[in-house]
Design an enzyme around this catalytic site. Sequence first.
Site, mmCIF file in Angstrom:
data_model
loop_
_atom_site.group_PDB
_atom_site.id
_atom_site.type_symbol
_atom_site.label_atom_id
_atom_site.label_comp_id
_atom_site.label_asym_id
_atom_site.label_seq_id
_atom_site.Cartn_x
_atom_site.Cartn_y
_atom_site.Cartn_z
ATOM 1 N N GLU A 159 -38.728 8.664 30.213
ATOM 2 C CA GLU A 159 -37.453 8.240 29.618
ATOM 3 C C GLU A 159 -37.662 7.604 28.260
ATOM 4 O OE1 GLU A 159 -34.207 5.623 28.400
ATOM 5 O OE2 GLU A 159 -36.261 5.037 28.911
ATOM 6 N N HIS A 196 -35.588 4.839 35.686
ATOM 7 C CA HIS A 196 -36.815 5.501 35.226
ATOM 8 C C HIS A 196 -38.056 4.694 35.587
ATOM 9 C CE1 HIS A 196 -37.524 3.111 31.453
ATOM 10 N NE2 HIS A 196 -36.208 3.103 31.339
ATOM 11 N N ASP A 250 -30.197 1.309 33.904
ATOM 12 C CA ASP A 250 -31.276 1.162 32.912
ATOM 13 C C ASP A 250 -30.913 0.131 31.847
ATOM 14 O OD1 ASP A 250 -33.612 1.517 31.475
ATOM 15 O OD2 ASP A 250 -32.891 3.309 30.420
#
Length: 469
Positions: free
Chosen positions: A334, A288, A362
């Site tokens: 996100e 993201h 992530d």
Amino acid sequence: MKHLFLIFLMNLLHQYAGKSLRRDGSSLKSFEDIKNEIAGYTDIAKAIIDLAVHGKAQNRSYERLAVFADTIGPRLSGSKNLEAAIKYMFSALQKDGLENVHLEPVKVPHWERGEEFAVMLKPRNHSIAILGLGNSIATPPEGITAEVIVVDSFDELRKRAQEAKGKIVVYNQPFISYGETVQYRLQGAVEAAKVGAVASLIRSIASFSIHSPHTGGQSYQPDVPQIPTACITVEDAEMMSRMSLRGTRIVVHLRMGAKTYPDSLSFNTVAEIVGSKYPEQVVLVSGHLDSWDVGQGAMDDGGGAFISWEALSLIKDLGLRPKRTLRLVLWTGEEQGGVGAKQYYQLHKENISNFDIVMESDEGTFQPSGLGFSGSAEAQDIVKEIMSLLQPINVTDVFEPADGTDIAYWMRDGVPGASLQNDINKYFWFHHSQGDTMTVQDPNQMNLCAAVWTVVSYVIADMEDMLPR
């Protein structure tokens, strides 16, 4: 006639020994066949590793990220910085020679923290470092001055509900794990408001602290009054807890200028290497692009976004074109609950049968240890074989499950998912804090992460068959 049928059946069984049969009578590959197919990628995997770790692409993902993070800075949903970041990446992906570079519009929340200030007035004057939590309301312009009640858990708060009315609730919950402890950040304001508190201050969700507050998201409930809420440092939470246990009266003044605006237009950023044989089928790699408004968002999730970009760059540099389309998606929104990814899912879910695997990095790009995977047992066996291609850098383990806010929608509906596993011992030292800067990142570790991400995504995209569901 019976003898002829038996001879035919025996010939058929011999022909497909070790193989499964589809309903249409065609053969599926045996697992031995699949192992041999994967072994055929040994030289390509080695070429990817050599280019990423030792060759001309060495340190490239780190250097790209450093320029980006130093130029743009933090990238909060709805902010001008995020808008600038998306424009920057759109241009960079085009210059890199990737295909079908485009932006897909989505609506994202727009919240700004404004000026923030907290001070302990009693038993002594002490400046309290705070970071307002996402979507928090503001205090009145003159601020809130109130006595503090310190609790270690929601259970303690409920037991002491009568004491909490009209006070500022300070949570001093111990850090157990992020998944368990983050509930205090997410629900702390609501639980405090239920017992009549005027504000809540939450001990930062951090495994280590150097007087650093860590921000993050939180949610209100429609039937519960909204109160201002912020995170404070581990040190200040523990200090007020010790004071409270001694029977000391604590008074705090809190002032927050947060504002929530109408949702803003933002974009998921997309680029591809179009598949040579099955272009309609997709292997998705992602991270993201947005972050919180502190630090540089280099770790969360600059690293994940940039090794995902690097995967396509490495494949392009080697002159490879997988059978399936390799699609890079840099998510927006996100940190506000995967709002950009949810809208992407709604837009593309009609083609869900063509999504081979969805991958998201992530959780940092530190020393890689393997791959998190969610999918069928058959698919997991195939992924384990693919990971064996990474033996040259000793990153071969497969863990369950995969984790990723942005890919959760697809995994819930049965699409295999993967996430990068790496050494996150220090991840929550810097998470959502001013400490999330390029200083956290290590170029050698990013090289290794990029190699893992590229080998896995390329091989899955190039194998003759999609992963079984």
